[in-house]
Motif scaffolding. Structure first.
Motif, PDB file in Angstrom:
ATOM      1  N   VAL A 154      49.323  81.189  67.919  1.00  0.00           N
ATOM      2  CA  VAL A 154      49.342  80.253  66.740  1.00  0.00           C
ATOM      3  C   VAL A 154      48.921  80.913  65.617  1.00  0.00           C
ATOM      4  CG1 VAL A 154      48.472  78.111  66.032  1.00  0.00           C
ATOM      5  CG2 VAL A 154      48.922  78.314  68.500  1.00  0.00           C
ATOM      6  N   LEU A 155      48.049  81.914  65.697  1.00  0.00           N
ATOM      7  CA  LEU A 155      47.456  82.456  64.362  1.00  0.00           C
ATOM      8  C   LEU A 155      47.844  84.218  64.603  1.00  0.00           C
ATOM      9  CD1 LEU A 155      44.159  80.781  64.087  1.00  0.00           C
ATOM     10  CD2 LEU A 155      46.214  80.406  62.558  1.00  0.00           C
ATOM     11  N   ARG A 156      48.535  84.487  63.417  1.00  0.00           N
ATOM     12  CA  ARG A 156      48.492  85.967  63.054  1.00  0.00           C
ATOM     13  C   ARG A 156      47.394  86.486  62.286  1.00  0.00           C
ATOM     14  NH1 ARG A 156      53.790  88.691  60.793  1.00  0.00           N
ATOM     15  NH2 ARG A 156      54.792  88.040  62.666  1.00  0.00           N
ATOM     16  N   VAL A 157      46.699  87.292  62.749  1.00  0.00           N
ATOM     17  CA  VAL A 157      45.690  87.804  62.043  1.00  0.00           C
ATOM     18  C   VAL A 157      45.514  89.281  61.562  1.00  0.00           C
ATOM     19  CG1 VAL A 157      44.083  86.030  63.167  1.00  0.00           C
ATOM     20  CG2 VAL A 157      44.084  88.527  64.021  1.00  0.00           C
ATOM     21  N   TYR A 158      45.034  89.393  60.494  1.00  0.00           N
ATOM     22  CA  TYR A 158      44.747  90.879  59.986  1.00  0.00           C
ATOM     23  C   TYR A 158      43.203  91.208  59.844  1.00  0.00           C
ATOM     24  CZ  TYR A 158      49.387  90.726  58.452  1.00  0.00           C
ATOM     25  OH  TYR A 158      50.642  90.468  58.325  1.00  0.00           O
ATOM     26  N   PRO A 159      42.838  92.787  59.924  1.00  0.00           N
ATOM     27  CA  PRO A 159      41.522  92.885  59.879  1.00  0.00           C
ATOM     28  C   PRO A 159      40.401  92.148  58.853  1.00  0.00           C
ATOM     29  CG  PRO A 159      42.987  95.011  60.177  1.00  0.00           C
ATOM     30  CD  PRO A 159      43.757  93.641  59.627  1.00  0.00           C
ATOM     31  N   VAL A 160      39.363  92.297  59.107  1.00  0.00           N
ATOM     32  CA  VAL A 160      38.348  91.802  58.086  1.00  0.00           C
ATOM     33  C   VAL A 160      38.105  92.887  57.040  1.00  0.00           C
ATOM     34  CG1 VAL A 160      35.848  90.809  57.772  1.00  0.00           C
ATOM     35  CG2 VAL A 160      37.331  90.119  59.970  1.00  0.00           C
ATOM     36  N   GLN A 161      38.082  92.457  55.732  1.00  0.00           N
ATOM     37  CA  GLN A 161      37.791  93.308  54.754  1.00  0.00           C
ATOM     38  C   GLN A 161      36.561  92.811  53.982  1.00  0.00           C
ATOM     39  OE1 GLN A 161      39.708  96.090  54.066  1.00  0.00           O
ATOM     40  NE2 GLN A 161      41.293  95.651  55.989  1.00  0.00           N
ATOM     41  N   PRO A 162      35.602  93.696  53.575  1.00  0.00           N
ATOM     42  CA  PRO A 162      34.440  93.409  52.711  1.00  0.00           C
ATOM     43  C   PRO A 162      34.950  93.015  51.433  1.00  0.00           C
ATOM     44  CG  PRO A 162      34.563  95.761  53.024  1.00  0.00           C
ATOM     45  CD  PRO A 162      35.645  95.159  53.916  1.00  0.00           C
ATOM     46  N   SER A 163      34.110  92.222  50.724  1.00  0.00           N
ATOM     47  CA  SER A 163      34.535  91.699  49.474  1.00  0.00           C
ATOM     48  C   SER A 163      33.224  92.012  48.758  1.00  0.00           C
ATOM     49  CB  SER A 163      34.745  90.174  49.355  1.00  0.00           C
ATOM     50  OG  SER A 163      35.066  89.715  48.049  1.00  0.00           O
ATOM     51  N   GLY A 164      33.374  93.292  48.050  1.00  0.00           N
ATOM     52  CA  GLY A 164      32.329  94.091  47.012  1.00  0.00           C
ATOM     53  C   GLY A 164      31.025  94.177  47.910  1.00  0.00           C
ATOM     54  N   GLU A 195      23.183  88.657  49.823  1.00  0.00           N
ATOM     55  CA  GLU A 195      24.177  87.897  50.546  1.00  0.00           C
ATOM     56  C   GLU A 195      25.388  89.015  50.640  1.00  0.00           C
ATOM     57  OE1 GLU A 195      26.856  85.308  47.400  1.00  0.00           O
ATOM     58  OE2 GLU A 195      25.049  84.298  48.243  1.00  0.00           O
ATOM     59  N   ARG A 196      26.262  88.820  51.575  1.00  0.00           N
ATOM     60  CA  ARG A 196      27.598  89.835  51.423  1.00  0.00           C
ATOM     61  C   ARG A 196      28.636  89.048  51.964  1.00  0.00           C
ATOM     62  NH1 ARG A 196      28.424  95.686  54.165  1.00  0.00           N
ATOM     63  NH2 ARG A 196      30.118  96.482  52.980  1.00  0.00           N
ATOM     64  N   ALA A 197      30.004  89.003  51.337  1.00  0.00           N
ATOM     65  CA  ALA A 197      30.994  88.338  51.557  1.00  0.00           C
ATOM     66  C   ALA A 197      32.219  89.180  52.415  1.00  0.00           C
ATOM     67  CB  ALA A 197      31.498  87.506  50.336  1.00  0.00           C
ATOM     68  N   PHE A 198      32.874  88.518  53.129  1.00  0.00           N
ATOM     69  CA  PHE A 198      33.924  89.459  53.992  1.00  0.00           C
ATOM     70  C   PHE A 198      35.110  88.457  53.729  1.00  0.00           C
ATOM     71  CE2 PHE A 198      30.028  90.583  55.751  1.00  0.00           C
ATOM     72  CZ  PHE A 198      30.019  91.890  55.821  1.00  0.00           C
ATOM     73  N   GLU A 199      36.438  88.871  53.830  1.00  0.00           N
ATOM     74  CA  GLU A 199      37.719  88.104  53.785  1.00  0.00           C
ATOM     75  C   GLU A 199      38.297  88.514  55.022  1.00  0.00           C
ATOM     76  OE1 GLU A 199      39.626  88.712  50.146  1.00  0.00           O
ATOM     77  OE2 GLU A 199      38.313  87.369  48.805  1.00  0.00           O
ATOM     78  N   GLN A 200      39.374  87.557  55.417  1.00  0.00           N
ATOM     79  CA  GLN A 200      40.217  87.794  56.375  1.00  0.00           C
ATOM     80  C   GLN A 200      41.333  86.838  56.312  1.00  0.00           C
ATOM     81  OE1 GLN A 200      39.095  86.817  60.520  1.00  0.00           O
ATOM     82  NE2 GLN A 200      40.559  88.029  61.561  1.00  0.00           N
ATOM     83  N   VAL A 201      42.568  87.682  56.297  1.00  0.00           N
ATOM     84  CA  VAL A 201      43.744  86.821  56.051  1.00  0.00           C
ATOM     85  C   VAL A 201      44.542  86.509  57.501  1.00  0.00           C
ATOM     86  CG1 VAL A 201      46.214  87.126  55.323  1.00  0.00           C
ATOM     87  CG2 VAL A 201      44.054  87.873  53.755  1.00  0.00           C
ATOM     88  N   VAL A 202      44.822  85.179  57.849  1.00  0.00           N
ATOM     89  CA  VAL A 202      45.504  84.755  58.908  1.00  0.00           C
ATOM     90  C   VAL A 202      46.493  84.129  58.373  1.00  0.00           C
ATOM     91  CG1 VAL A 202      43.160  84.457  60.165  1.00  0.00           C
ATOM     92  CG2 VAL A 202      44.039  82.326  58.845  1.00  0.00           C
ATOM     93  N   ILE A 203      47.671  84.075  59.481  1.00  0.00           N
ATOM     94  CA  ILE A 203      49.065  83.184  59.094  1.00  0.00           C
ATOM     95  C   ILE A 203      49.214  82.711  60.178  1.00  0.00           C
ATOM     96  CG2 ILE A 203      51.400  83.756  58.529  1.00  0.00           C
ATOM     97  CD1 ILE A 203      50.536  86.404  57.457  1.00  0.00           C
TER      98      ILE A 203
END
Length: 666
Positions: free
Chosen positions: A326-336, A342-350
């Protein structure tokens, strides 16, 4: 000529006893006892000679000897000349013990002279000196290293304090401290430590506090420290010269050492360890957001996971959504970088299918050292409304690209894969000369020259243009004249007071209106001011002021102190109002110019993140929409971002689209 010869002979006779004086060598060390790492002053004094070479100090195991410099003395008492030279050294002990230095020999005129050996006692760092209290607080200069606690868990972040106590001593040339330790990671000490005063039983100390954190990297007993710090201590000493003794400051180099401390590092327990535990130790919270929540099949969704709390955020492994049909995912990337705990991470899913698609629950497990237990925080599933993909519209036309798709290739021939992650995106051409701040600095010399030229031009005008100088200095001259009138008021000279006050305002107006001195009087003030276009209200006020002064001068009253104070304030107010109106006009014009020149309109950038655009382009590439993929990659370049991975994928997209020229450029 004969007189000069007699003087020279007398001087030679005075020095003659020195030539035959006995040469003696004496070695001293001060203080005789030091701590390990502290320095002592070692001196070799040679009496009876000034041309003795620097003595060679015999090497002593455990001691470091550094030559500081010579000090020469000459004294003449009743015709007797005494000469000496003292060679000073700095001695530092590397371990506790008693060290014998010498005997030290010096060669003078072919003969060798030796001084007696001296002994330096070195005690462990932190040990008291003789005559001092046994407690460490009895020292006037000490370094203290202490942790928030001594029993910790593996990878637990521990606050550490390094304090320099300065008592009744003078210090200078402080160097940045260092902390040694094996098996621990120590954060960099702050460049701006905290400073405060602290009162103890030994007196008031100035305390410089360096606060940092450390993280143990292995379990067991770990020794941290000692901390070391180089500085100089100013010591008041007496020196002998031609005209008796005088006092001066001598800087004595010193290296302070703190006592080390021992950490008991416990391993993380095996019992109750979650399957998804990745090594995070501390106390954390998890927040997850996704955008957009309504989209079409094949459109990317950016999932932002934010970890907040207390612990080593640099080593936190972010939670990730696993791929599925159902979902295609890409690796998690740190955001700054981690900021504000605190620390944020981004992951792109399709999403791959239409309908209601649910992003699975996100979990993050960590070990809480305060509770001595594992904890898991989670975020509930996020629902996405996914619609069927719209009919593909005409892709942006890429110059040089062909619409015809290249012929199918045999399986196994295409071995070039695009990059899954954008890498480190940086501003395009991040050069100093592209920065507005850089060009602002270039304008500083020109601005300084303009200011200097303006000041010089004004100075020249004040000295060469009488009219301009009179106009410019009128306000200051009027204030000084009004101050003189105030003195006459205090002296009780009423007639002189009104005369000085009327003259002050009249001369001020004459200078401002370019009239000859005395050109503004009570009889002519109205006509003169109206001719120069002054406001009717100002003219009327000035006429009343001059009439008051004329009446008081020629028809004085017995007691008019209150009226005189009022008239004085009225004159000062007239001058202030006219000066303020002139300055305000210039300020308004300058402000208008600044607003006219500085107003700019900035366009708000798109809210879509760079990672989202990159992964959308990768999806188009995987679906063999190469021209559309290249257009998406170009969109990142258009907003001013670049990376090696971006250029690599863009070149491949152009090549697949048949645009070999642009492919070679990228």
């Amino acid at each position: 000529m004969a007189r000069h010869a007699v003087r020279l002979l007398a001087f030679v006779l005075l020095l003659a006893p020195a030539a035959g004086a006995e040469v003696t060598v004496r070695a001293t060390v001060d203080p005789a006892q030091v701590r390990v790492g502290e320095s002592a002053a070692f001196a070799v004094e040679v009496d009876g000679a000034q041309n003795a070479p620097v003595p060679e100090i015999p090497p002593v195991d455990g001691l470091t000897v550094r030559y500081v410099g010579p000090e020469t003395q000459v004294s003449i008492v009743n015709g007797h000349v005494t000469q000496s030279v003292t060679y000073r050294f700095s001695v530092v002990a590397a371990r506790p013990g008693a060290f014998t230095i010498g005997p030290v020999g010096v060669a003078v005129s072919g003969a060798r002279y030796e001084g007696a050996a001296v002994t330096l006692n070195a005690v462990a760092a932190g040990a008291p000196r003789p005559g001092q209290a046994t407690a460490a607080g009895g020292d006037q200069l000490r370094l203290v290293l202490s942790p928030a606690k001594t029993e910790v868990y593996l990878h637990e972040q521990v606050p550490v304090s390094l304090k320099l106590y300065v008592g009744n001593v003078r210090v200078t040339d402080l160097q940045y401290p260092t902390i040694s330790g094996d098996g621990v990671a120590i954060e960099k000490l702050p460049e701006q430590p905290q400073q405060q005063s602290e009162r103890t039983a030994q007196g008031v100390f100035q305390v410089v506090d360096f606060e940092t954190t450390l993280t143990p990297l292995r379990s067991g007993m770990l020794t941290v420290g000692p901390a070391s710090m180089h500085l100089g201590v100013l010591v008041r000493t007496r020196r002998d010269g031609f005209f008796g003794g005088f006092f001066g400051d001598t800087q004595r180099p010193m290296e302070l050492h703190s006592e080390p401390f021992t950490l008991t590092v416990l391993p993380l327990p095996e019992a109750g360890r979650p399957a998804d535990f990745a090594g995070a130790v501390g106390r954390f919270e998890l927040d997850v957001k996704a955008a957009p929540l309504a989209l079409g099949v094949g459109d990317p969704v950016t999932v932002t996971s934010t970890v907040r709390g207390i612990g080593n955020l640099e080593s936190v492994t972010p939670p990730a959504i696993a791929g599925s049909d159902v979902l295609r995912v890409y690796p998690v990337q740190p955001s700054g970088q981690p900021t504000g705990g605190e620390r944020a991470f981004e992951q792109v899913v399709i999403p791959q299918h239409a309908g209601t698609v649910s992003l699975p629950e996100t979990r993050f497990s960590y070990f809480d050292p305060e509770a001595r237990a594992y904890r898991t925080v989670s975020h509930p599933p996020i629902a996405l409304a996914v619609r069927e993909a719209a009919q593909p519209q005409g892709a942006p036309r890429i110059l040089g690209a062909t619409v015809r798709r290249p012929p199918a290739e045999q399986v196994g021939r295409d071995l070039v894969f695009i990059k899954d992650a954008p890498g480190t995106l940086v501003p395009i051409g991040a050069r100093r000369y592209r920065s507005a701040l850089f060009w602002g600095f270039q304008a500083l010399p020109l601005a300084a020259w303009l200011v200097a030229a303006s000041i010089d031009r004004r100075r020249r005008r004040l000295t060469g243009d009488v009219r301009y100088a009179r106009f410019t200095r009128a306000g200051r001259a009027a204030r000084q004249a009004i101050a003189g009138a105030r003195q006459k008021l205090r002296a009780g000279d009423h007639a002189a007071f009104y005369d000085a006050l009327a003259r002050a305002v009249g001369d001020y107006l004459a200078a401002k209106l370019d009239l000859p001195p005395g050109g503004v009087t009570a009889d002519t003030v109205g006509d003169r001011l109206r001719q120069h276009g002054l406001a009717p209200g100002v003219v009327r006020d000035l006429e009343e002021f001059f009439a008051t002064c004329e009446h008081a001068r020629f028809a004085p009253t017995t007691d008019a102190s209150a009226d005189m104070e009022h008239t004085l304030e009225r004159a000062a107010g007239i001058v202030r109002a006219l000066e303020r109106a002139r300055r305000l006009a210039r300020a308004v014009v300058a402000a208008c110019l600044i607003v006219a020149v500085g107003t700019r309109v900035w366009a708000a950038p798109a809210a879509e993140s760079a990672n989202t655009i990159f992964f959308r382009a990768n999806t188009l590439y995987a679906e063999e929409h190469y021209a559309e993929a290249a257009a998406q990659y170009e969109q990142l370049l258009a907003v001013g971002l670049e990376s090696g991975n971006l250029y690599f994928n863009l070149g491949n997209a152009y090549f697949k689209a048949g645009d070999v020229g642009h492919a070679m450029l990228n």
